[in-house]
Design a protein around this motif. Structure first.
Motif, short mmCIF file in Angstrom:
data_model
loop_
_atom_site.label_atom_id
_atom_site.label_comp_id
_atom_site.label_asym_id
_atom_site.label_seq_id
_atom_site.Cartn_x
_atom_site.Cartn_y
_atom_site.Cartn_z
N GLY A 108 14.44 10.61 -18.91
CA GLY A 108 13.41 11.59 -19.26
C GLY A 108 12.30 11.67 -18.23
N VAL A 109 12.64 11.49 -16.96
CA VAL A 109 11.67 11.57 -15.87
C VAL A 109 12.18 12.57 -14.83
CG1 VAL A 109 10.85 9.20 -16.21
CG2 VAL A 109 12.73 9.63 -14.63
N SER A 110 11.41 12.78 -13.77
CA SER A 110 11.83 13.71 -12.73
C SER A 110 12.70 12.99 -11.69
CB SER A 110 10.63 14.34 -12.05
OG SER A 110 9.94 13.36 -11.30
N TYR A 136 13.65 8.84 -6.85
CA TYR A 136 13.58 8.64 -5.40
C TYR A 136 12.40 7.73 -5.04
CZ TYR A 136 16.93 12.44 -4.76
OH TYR A 136 18.05 13.22 -4.78
N TRP A 137 11.25 7.95 -5.68
CA TRP A 137 10.06 7.16 -5.38
C TRP A 137 10.29 5.68 -5.67
CZ3 TRP A 137 6.59 4.17 -8.24
CH2 TRP A 137 5.45 3.77 -7.54
N LEU A 138 11.02 5.39 -6.73
CA LEU A 138 11.27 3.99 -7.09
C LEU A 138 12.03 3.23 -6.00
CD1 LEU A 138 12.27 4.31 -10.85
CD2 LEU A 138 10.21 3.24 -9.94
N THR A 139 12.75 3.95 -5.15
CA THR A 139 13.52 3.30 -4.09
C THR A 139 12.73 3.13 -2.80
OG1 THR A 139 14.42 5.38 -3.23
CG2 THR A 139 15.66 4.29 -4.98
N MET A 140 11.55 3.71 -2.71
CA MET A 140 10.75 3.66 -1.49
C MET A 140 10.05 2.30 -1.33
SD MET A 140 11.17 6.49 -0.09
CE MET A 140 12.11 7.89 -0.63
N PRO A 141 9.84 1.86 -0.08
CA PRO A 141 9.15 0.59 0.17
C PRO A 141 7.76 0.53 -0.45
CG PRO A 141 10.19 1.36 2.17
CD PRO A 141 10.33 2.46 1.16
N THR A 142 7.05 1.65 -0.47
CA THR A 142 5.72 1.69 -1.06
C THR A 142 5.77 1.32 -2.54
OG1 THR A 142 5.06 3.40 0.48
CG2 THR A 142 3.71 3.15 -1.49
N ALA A 143 6.73 1.87 -3.25
CA ALA A 143 6.87 1.59 -4.68
C ALA A 143 7.19 0.12 -4.90
CB ALA A 143 7.95 2.46 -5.28
N LYS A 144 8.08 -0.42 -4.09
CA LYS A 144 8.47 -1.83 -4.26
C LYS A 144 7.28 -2.76 -4.01
CE LYS A 144 13.30 -1.04 -3.45
NZ LYS A 144 13.81 -1.20 -4.77
N ARG A 145 6.43 -2.42 -3.01
CA ARG A 145 5.24 -3.24 -2.75
C ARG A 145 4.26 -3.16 -3.91
NH1 ARG A 145 5.64 -1.16 2.57
NH2 ARG A 145 4.08 0.42 2.05
#
Length: 62
Positions: free
Chosen positions: A28-30, A35-44
């Motif tokens: 139920g998300v976009s 895609y954002w969850l896989t980015m290095p910024t999100a992981k940090r």
């Protein structure tokens, strides 16, 4: 990146697996969020939280 498969987890529990569109529909998300969850910024950012094991994370499956 449309044909890639993703695995979305919360802790040790798998929430969804499939394309970004399939995962987004199931949760139920976009698609952008998947895609954002896989980015290095999100992981940090998620690693800095008090309980990172309770965060939703995603990985690209090759």
């Amino acid at each position: 990146m449309k044909n890639k498969e993703f695995a979305v987890y919360k802790g040790d529990i798998m929430l969804a697996m499939g394309t970004a569109t399939e995962c987004a529909e199931k949760l139920g998300v976009s698609e952008k969020y998947i895609y954002w969850l896989t980015m290095p910024t999100a992981k940090r950012r998620l690693a800095k939280r008090k309980n990172p094991e309770k965060c939703v994370v995603a990985d690209v499956i090759d």
